[in-house]
Design an enzyme around this catalytic site. Structure first.
Site, PDB file in Angstrom:
ATOM      1  N   PRO A  82       0.970  -1.417  -0.290  1.00 34.55           N
ATOM      2  CA  PRO A  82      -0.192   0.058   0.833  1.00 34.55           C
ATOM      3  C   PRO A  82       0.874   0.783  -0.021  1.00 34.55           C
ATOM      4  O   PRO A  82       1.723   1.027   0.253  1.00 34.55           O
ATOM      5  CB  PRO A  82      -0.862   0.077   1.335  1.00 34.55           C
ATOM      6  CG  PRO A  82       0.090  -1.233   2.118  1.00 34.55           C
ATOM      7  CD  PRO A  82       1.186  -1.964   1.384  1.00 34.55           C
ATOM      8  N   GLU A 122       2.117  -9.182 -12.242  1.00 38.80           N
ATOM      9  CA  GLU A 122       1.425  -9.773 -12.458  1.00 38.80           C
ATOM     10  C   GLU A 122       0.379  -8.398 -12.803  1.00 38.80           C
ATOM     11  O   GLU A 122       0.651  -7.081 -12.557  1.00 38.80           O
ATOM     12  CB  GLU A 122       0.794  -9.938 -11.229  1.00 38.80           C
ATOM     13  CG  GLU A 122      -1.182 -10.302 -11.800  1.00 38.80           C
ATOM     14  CD  GLU A 122      -1.082 -11.616 -12.229  1.00 38.80           C
ATOM     15  OE1 GLU A 122      -0.597 -12.327 -12.471  1.00 38.80           O
ATOM     16  OE2 GLU A 122      -1.612 -11.233 -13.551  1.00 38.80           O
ATOM     17  N   ALA A 145       0.129   3.538 -14.940  1.00 41.45           N
ATOM     18  CA  ALA A 145      -0.733   4.547 -15.256  1.00 41.45           C
ATOM     19  C   ALA A 145      -0.817   5.452 -16.856  1.00 41.45           C
ATOM     20  O   ALA A 145      -1.355   5.936 -16.337  1.00 41.45           O
ATOM     21  CB  ALA A 145       1.032   5.689 -15.266  1.00 41.45           C
ATOM     22  N   LEU A 192      -3.238   3.448 -18.105  1.00 39.12           N
ATOM     23  CA  LEU A 192      -4.587   3.187 -17.899  1.00 39.12           C
ATOM     24  C   LEU A 192      -5.016   4.173 -17.274  1.00 39.12           C
ATOM     25  O   LEU A 192      -6.349   4.560 -16.758  1.00 39.12           O
ATOM     26  CB  LEU A 192      -4.773   1.616 -17.411  1.00 39.12           C
ATOM     27  CG  LEU A 192      -4.169   0.584 -18.404  1.00 39.12           C
ATOM     28  CD1 LEU A 192      -4.478  -1.112 -17.146  1.00 39.12           C
ATOM     29  CD2 LEU A 192      -4.893  -0.049 -19.523  1.00 39.12           C
ATOM     30  N   CYS A 250      -4.963  -0.325  -6.885  1.00 38.95           N
ATOM     31  CA  CYS A 250      -3.889   0.092  -7.559  1.00 38.95           C
ATOM     32  C   CYS A 250      -3.942   1.011  -8.344  1.00 38.95           C
ATOM     33  O   CYS A 250      -2.384   1.998  -8.218  1.00 38.95           O
ATOM     34  CB  CYS A 250      -3.620  -1.685  -8.653  1.00 38.95           C
ATOM     35  SG  CYS A 250      -3.612  -3.113  -7.805  1.00 38.95           S
TER      36      CYS A 250
HETATM   37  P1  NAD Z   1      -3.994  -8.358  -0.937  1.00 39.02           P
HETATM   38  O1  NAD Z   1      -4.392  -7.780   0.188  1.00 39.02           O
HETATM   39  O2  NAD Z   1      -5.345  -8.773  -1.129  1.00 39.02           O
HETATM   40  O3  NAD Z   1      -3.383  -9.913  -0.408  1.00 39.02           O
HETATM   41  C1  NAD Z   1      -1.883  -9.293   0.074  1.00 39.02           C
HETATM   42  C2  NAD Z   1      -2.211 -10.309   1.471  1.00 39.02           C
HETATM   43  O4  NAD Z   1      -0.647 -11.106   1.334  1.00 39.02           O
HETATM   44  C3  NAD Z   1      -2.522 -10.508   2.277  1.00 39.02           C
HETATM   45  O5  NAD Z   1      -4.055 -12.229   2.638  1.00 39.02           O
HETATM   46  C4  NAD Z   1      -1.837 -10.534   3.754  1.00 39.02           C
HETATM   47  O6  NAD Z   1      -2.288 -11.521   4.492  1.00 39.02           O
HETATM   48  C5  NAD Z   1      -0.425 -11.052   3.342  1.00 39.02           C
HETATM   49  N1  NAD Z   1       0.470 -11.207   3.662  1.00 39.02           N
HETATM   50  C6  NAD Z   1       1.383  -9.516   3.701  1.00 39.02           C
HETATM   51  N2  NAD Z   1       2.459  -9.394   4.365  1.00 39.02           N
HETATM   52  C7  NAD Z   1       2.713 -10.813   4.251  1.00 39.02           C
HETATM   53  C8  NAD Z   1       4.032 -11.557   5.659  1.00 39.02           C
HETATM   54  N3  NAD Z   1       4.928 -11.372   5.326  1.00 39.02           N
HETATM   55  N4  NAD Z   1       3.592 -12.928   5.258  1.00 39.02           N
HETATM   56  C9  NAD Z   1       2.376 -14.014   4.568  1.00 39.02           C
HETATM   57  N5  NAD Z   1       1.800 -13.070   3.809  1.00 39.02           N
HETATM   58  C10 NAD Z   1       1.803 -11.224   3.882  1.00 39.02           C
HETATM   59  O7  NAD Z   1      -3.200  -7.675  -2.537  1.00 39.02           O
HETATM   60  P2  NAD Z   1      -3.198  -8.104  -3.855  1.00 39.02           P
HETATM   61  O8  NAD Z   1      -4.632  -7.428  -4.253  1.00 39.02           O
HETATM   62  O9  NAD Z   1      -3.481  -9.635  -4.027  1.00 39.02           O
HETATM   63  O10 NAD Z   1      -2.081  -7.158  -4.462  1.00 39.02           O
HETATM   64  C11 NAD Z   1      -0.483  -7.639  -4.011  1.00 39.02           C
HETATM   65  C12 NAD Z   1       0.516  -7.377  -5.004  1.00 39.02           C
HETATM   66  O11 NAD Z   1       0.336  -7.225  -6.279  1.00 39.02           O
HETATM   67  C13 NAD Z   1      -0.389  -5.742  -4.562  1.00 39.02           C
HETATM   68  O12 NAD Z   1       1.874  -5.150  -5.094  1.00 39.02           O
HETATM   69  C14 NAD Z   1      -0.514  -5.137  -5.623  1.00 39.02           C
HETATM   70  O13 NAD Z   1      -0.697  -3.832  -6.146  1.00 39.02           O
HETATM   71  C15 NAD Z   1      -0.329  -5.936  -6.856  1.00 39.02           C
HETATM   72  N6  NAD Z   1      -1.542  -6.270  -7.741  1.00 39.02           N
HETATM   73  C16 NAD Z   1      -2.970  -6.086  -7.956  1.00 39.02           C
HETATM   74  C17 NAD Z   1      -3.905  -6.587  -8.851  1.00 39.02           C
HETATM   75  C18 NAD Z   1      -5.854  -6.945  -7.846  1.00 39.02           C
HETATM   76  O14 NAD Z   1      -6.434  -6.563  -9.083  1.00 39.02           O
HETATM   77  N7  NAD Z   1      -5.711  -6.598  -6.961  1.00 39.02           N
HETATM   78  C19 NAD Z   1      -3.214  -6.547  -9.809  1.00 39.02           C
HETATM   79  C20 NAD Z   1      -2.208  -6.664 -10.300  1.00 39.02           C
HETATM   80  C21 NAD Z   1      -1.119  -6.427  -9.044  1.00 39.02           C
END
Ligand code: NAD
Length: 454
Positions: A93, A160, A220, A222, A271
């Site tokens: 975040p 991703e 950015a 998009l 994101c």
């Molecule tokens: P999310 O908050 O849904 O999931 C992240 C998970 O990581 C949580 O369940 C949390 O408990 C776990 N976590 C955090 N620190 C940890 C640790 N040290 N050990 C074990 N577990 C841990 O996040 P998300 O939406 O899946 O996004 C993850 C990353 O991917 C971010 O950087 C985001 O910007 C990127 N991303 C997100 C999307 C999307 O559409 N949500 C798409 C592409 C990329």
């Protein structure tokens, strides 16, 4: 023994991408680990109809692979120890305190994950950054691995690109898979896994820094298109033009294309905002303040888009919402997801509550608890959640469509308008409803991007 993958983070990205990978690669053993026990328990429950995240089609694949090639656990250390490859999909975040607060990415979770890998990884291990992170994060990881671990660790960046709401399709048939790294064997190993279902020509190989930077900049670009089209929607409204006609003409130019040209109340989701802020921070960091200001303006326009919608609705309702009932259709930032993070609905509903409105909120997937958490309102009676859509229109002064869930396109407007208090207003912030039909039933209709001057 089968090749073992440990994915740290069982969220949107970790959960959905590993489910699709497990389905395409039954020979792998994939363990998704997370500290969040509740999340892991719901991923492990085959009978549960509600997985932690909602994505069309994901539940069926989950059923197929759970306990066969895919496992969920809270035992982070154990599965790192056993892994040939560790993927990091933890959340990143925006920093809220300290240096760079409000712009820079908070890398606490990345650092924690890296330290755990450094402590527990055994033998040669490939570590893959899958979270969205600032360019040169791999330098930080290399520093941690050099200091804390004598093991042979190779770092790759494999961001991703999936989007919520269409994650399964995006993961099964990605436009591209991007793998950055400086160790050819490690790159080939990861590419070899993707080749089970992704055509080789869609697997792009780059250096580490290009892969890290490409994800932030893709988001950015998009976000910039959405901010741009929203400014044009406002111009249409003032000039008598119709946004549909204008975007059809713009999109027909193959250099521009049709995607991401739908006007709306502004972008949301977890994101775009944080990634744009991070890009702004990086531009400052690398001594490019004008470039930082340029990308910051994309966010400024997004804030303006949301505020514009609230202001014009308040104005149309005689500049007072005190005691008025407003039906809110949709709270998630887009349809086909249960995610409300950064949804424009949060700011718009908050503006209405500040004006004294009574809100009846409906969303097919967002949970009442998540909406509760996102909104802060004093009086408990000022917000209700009505799953019975029809009855929620009784005595309503206005309805505002904020998310274009398909269910809202099939409503019986004749019946609904008869329930509402006259003069009833309908605000279509996504421009998806049949204007002629609604106007026929005596509803006052405002649709984004439709000019009234002819
Ligand atoms: P999310 O908050 O849904 O999931 C992240 C998970 O990581 C949580 O369940 C949390 O408990 C776990 N976590 C955090 N620190 C940890 C640790 N040290 N050990 C074990 N577990 C841990 O996040 P998300 O939406 O899946 O996004 C993850 C990353 O991917 C971010 O950087 C985001 O910007 C990127 N991303 C997100 C999307 C999307 O559409 N949500 C798409 C592409 C990329």
């Amino acid at each position: 023994m089968s090749y073992r993958i440990c994915c740290i983070g069982a969220g949107y990205v970790g959960g959905s991408s590993m489910i699709v990978m497990a389905d395409s690669c039954p020979g792998l053993q994939i363990n998704v680990v997370d500290h969040d026990k509740q999340r892991i328990d719901s991923w492990n429950n085959l009978m549960a109809k509600d997985l932690p995240i909602y994505e069309p089609g994901l539940d069926e694949i989950h059923k197929r692979v759970l306990g066969k090639s895919l496992f969920f656990s809270t035992d982070v250390e154990l599965y790192i120890k056993n892994a040939d490859m560790v993927l990091i999909t933890v959340n990143t975040p925006t920093k809220v305190n300290g240096h760079g607060a409000g712009e820079a990415a908070d890398l606490t979770n990345i650092e924690l994950a890296a330290r755990t890998i450094a402590e527990f990884a055994r033998g040669t291990t490939i570590v893959v950054e899958r979270s969205t992170i600032p360019v040169r994060t791999a330098d930080v990881l290399k520093g941690i691995f050099r200091k804390n671990s004598s093991e042979n660790i190779h770092i790759l960046s494999n961001p991703e690109f999936m989007a919520e709401g269409s994650a399964v399709q995006d993961l099964i048939a990605p436009d591209r898979v991007l793998i950055g790294g400086d160790d050819q064997r490690a790159i080939d190993e990861l590419a070899g896994i993707y080749q089970h279902w992704v055509p080789s020509e869609r697997i792009l190989r780059t250096n580490l820094w290009s892969a890290e930077l490409a994800k932030l900049t893709a988001n950015a670009f998009l976000a910039q298109r959405i901010s741009s089209v929203n400014t044009i929607a406002a111009l249409c409204e003032s000039s008598g033009a119709h946004i549909d006609e204008v975007t059809q003409a713009i999109g027909a130019d193959h250099r521009i294309g049709h995607n991401f040209l739908r006007a709306g109340p502004g972008f949301g989701g977890s994101c775009f905002r944080k990634d744009l802020l991070n890009l702004v921070y990086l531009c400052h960091y690398f001594g490019l303040p004008d470039v930082a200001n340029y990308w910051r303006s994309v966010l400024t326009i997004n804030d303006w888009s949301r505020a514009r919608i609230s202001e014009l609705i308040i104005k149309k309702l005689f500049s007072t919402l005190c005691g008025k009932k407003i039906v809110i259709l949709g709270f998630t930032f887009k349809p086909h997801t249960n995610d409300i993070r950064e949804s424009p609905a949060i700011n718009i509903c908050q503006d209405f509550l500040d004006e004294g409105a009574m809100l009846s909120i409906h969303d097919p997937m967002a949970t009442i608890e998540s909406i509760h958490q996102a909104l802060s309102w004093q009086s408990p009676s000022s917000v209700t959640f009505n799953q019975d859509l029809i009855s929620s229109f009784r005595e309503a002064d206005a309805a505002v469509l904020l998310t274009e869930w398909p269910i809202y396109l099939k409503l019986d407007w004749k019946l609904l308008s008869s329930y509402m208090r006259s003069p009833a207003w309908f605000f279509d912030t996504r421009n998806v409803l049949n204007r002629a039909e609604l106007e026929n039933y005596g509803l006052n209709l405002w649709s984004i991007g439709f000019g009234g001057i002819h």
